[in-house]
Scaffold this motif. Structure first.
Motif, PDB file in Angstrom:
ATOM      1  N   ILE A 173       0.850  -1.190   0.128  1.00  0.00           N
ATOM      2  CA  ILE A 173       0.025   0.018  -0.073  1.00  0.00           C
ATOM      3  C   ILE A 173       0.774   1.240   0.074  1.00  0.00           C
ATOM      4  O   ILE A 173       0.602   2.130  -0.787  1.00  0.00           O
ATOM      5  CB  ILE A 173      -0.952   0.019   1.192  1.00  0.00           C
ATOM      6  N   GLY A 174       1.814   1.312   0.452  1.00  0.00           N
ATOM      7  CA  GLY A 174       3.102   2.245   0.504  1.00  0.00           C
ATOM      8  C   GLY A 174       3.585   2.727  -0.838  1.00  0.00           C
ATOM      9  O   GLY A 174       3.738   3.721  -1.079  1.00  0.00           O
ATOM     10  N   VAL A 175       3.697   1.603  -1.553  1.00  0.00           N
ATOM     11  CA  VAL A 175       4.087   1.794  -2.973  1.00  0.00           C
ATOM     12  C   VAL A 175       3.396   2.725  -3.659  1.00  0.00           C
ATOM     13  O   VAL A 175       3.613   3.419  -4.385  1.00  0.00           O
ATOM     14  CB  VAL A 175       4.812   0.382  -3.543  1.00  0.00           C
ATOM     15  N   PHE A 176       1.956   2.146  -3.621  1.00  0.00           N
ATOM     16  CA  PHE A 176       0.738   2.961  -4.280  1.00  0.00           C
ATOM     17  C   PHE A 176       0.909   4.352  -3.838  1.00  0.00           C
ATOM     18  O   PHE A 176       0.547   5.351  -4.537  1.00  0.00           O
ATOM     19  CB  PHE A 176      -0.437   2.141  -4.081  1.00  0.00           C
ATOM     20  N   GLN A 177       0.991   4.657  -2.250  1.00  0.00           N
ATOM     21  CA  GLN A 177       1.016   6.081  -2.019  1.00  0.00           C
ATOM     22  C   GLN A 177       2.295   6.600  -2.558  1.00  0.00           C
ATOM     23  O   GLN A 177       2.180   8.145  -2.935  1.00  0.00           O
ATOM     24  CB  GLN A 177       1.256   6.077  -0.392  1.00  0.00           C
TER      25      GLN A 177
END
Length: 274
Positions: A158-162
């Motif tokens: 999810i952090g990569v998408f952010q």
């Protein structure tokens, strides 16, 4: 300072409060609003203002989800809620990629990608992805139905998408993180909640960075404009967050996907014909 400037600050606060939490890109809306409603301030102040009013939106999350965010209980004696501490560690894992890139390359990213072509493209592409993923997930049971079930690996993804949202304006921070969560089997409600929690350190850090770069040379009118924008964003965010959490209990995100596609097309058309 004129009443008109106060009215403009209110409008920016309303737009921020609505678009920060719905996965429709606050940047895209702010760019359009700034085209029609110009604050009589320097470019540097406006760039800072459009980020720092997010602090008002953050406080709405803190107020609404206090029991899920504060890791201590003071009933009779102090009690540490270890599950909340664990949740914060997972949030930290998700925040790190975007924080590193934001701190190191904030100005460069703004110069490269803060333009209508990138914003409109990101709006349209992620709108299409919302439609595709929601169709793919139709009739499928989510693999993750509670915040506690989010693993460190899930948080990192999810952090990569952010991070994608941090690089490409118009992607929408909430849109990117919700989309990433849905893609790996997180339920809509949990995806939205984790996105809200992730916003607290992310937006707080981004606001402090902008204030630091702007410096302390605020005029009285600038302070008033900033405080009004933050207050309005806070009040509007309270209603929008409640609406979204209620809406997604019985609806998917397709309507936001279509909205993004339409808005992205309008942004592209507006600037091409201007």
């Amino acid at each position: 300072m004129s009443i008109l400037e106060i009215f403009k600050a209110v409008l920016f606060g309303i737009v921020e409060g609505i678009t920060e939490w719905l996965p429709i890109s606050s940047t895209g809306h702010m760019i359009l609003l700034d085209e029609f409603i110009k604050l009589k301030e320097s470019k540097e102040f406006i760039e800072m203002f459009l980020v720092v009013i997010q602090l008002g939106a953050i406080m709405a999350v803190v107020i609404l989800f206090w029991n899920k965010l504060f890791p201590f209980s003071f009933k009779e004696k102090v009690k540490v809620k270890t599950d909340i501490f664990v949740m914060w560690f997972k949030v930290l894992v998700a925040v790190i990629p975007g924080a590193i890139v934001g701190i190191l390359f904030d100005d460069e990213l703004n110069d490269l990608f803060y333009n209508y072509k990138v914003v409109s493209t990101a709006l349209i592409v992620f709108g299409i992805l919302f439609l595709i993923i929601e169709n793919k997930n139709k009739n499928q049971k989510p693999q993750i139905s509670t915040i506690a079930e989010i693993t460190y690996k899930t948080a990192a993804i999810i952090g990569v998408f952010q991070l994608i949202a941090a690089i490409f304006p118009g992607t929408s921070r909430s849109g990117a993180t919700i989309l990433g969560a849905l893609l790996i089997g997180v339920s809509r409600t949990v995806a939205a909640e984790f996105t809200f929690f992730l916003a607290v350190p992310t937006m707080f850090g981004a606001s402090l960075l902008k204030i630091y770069k702007y410096g302390s040379a605020f005029t009285g009118s600038q302070i008033v404009i900033l405080l009004i924008g933050m207050l309005v964003a806070f009040v509007v965010s309270l209603g929008v967050i409640k609406f979204l959490m209620s809406y997604i209990k019985s609806h998917d995100f397709k309507v936001f996907g279509w909205y993004r596609i339409i808005l992205g097309s309008l942004v592209l058309l507006f600037f091409m014909l201007r």
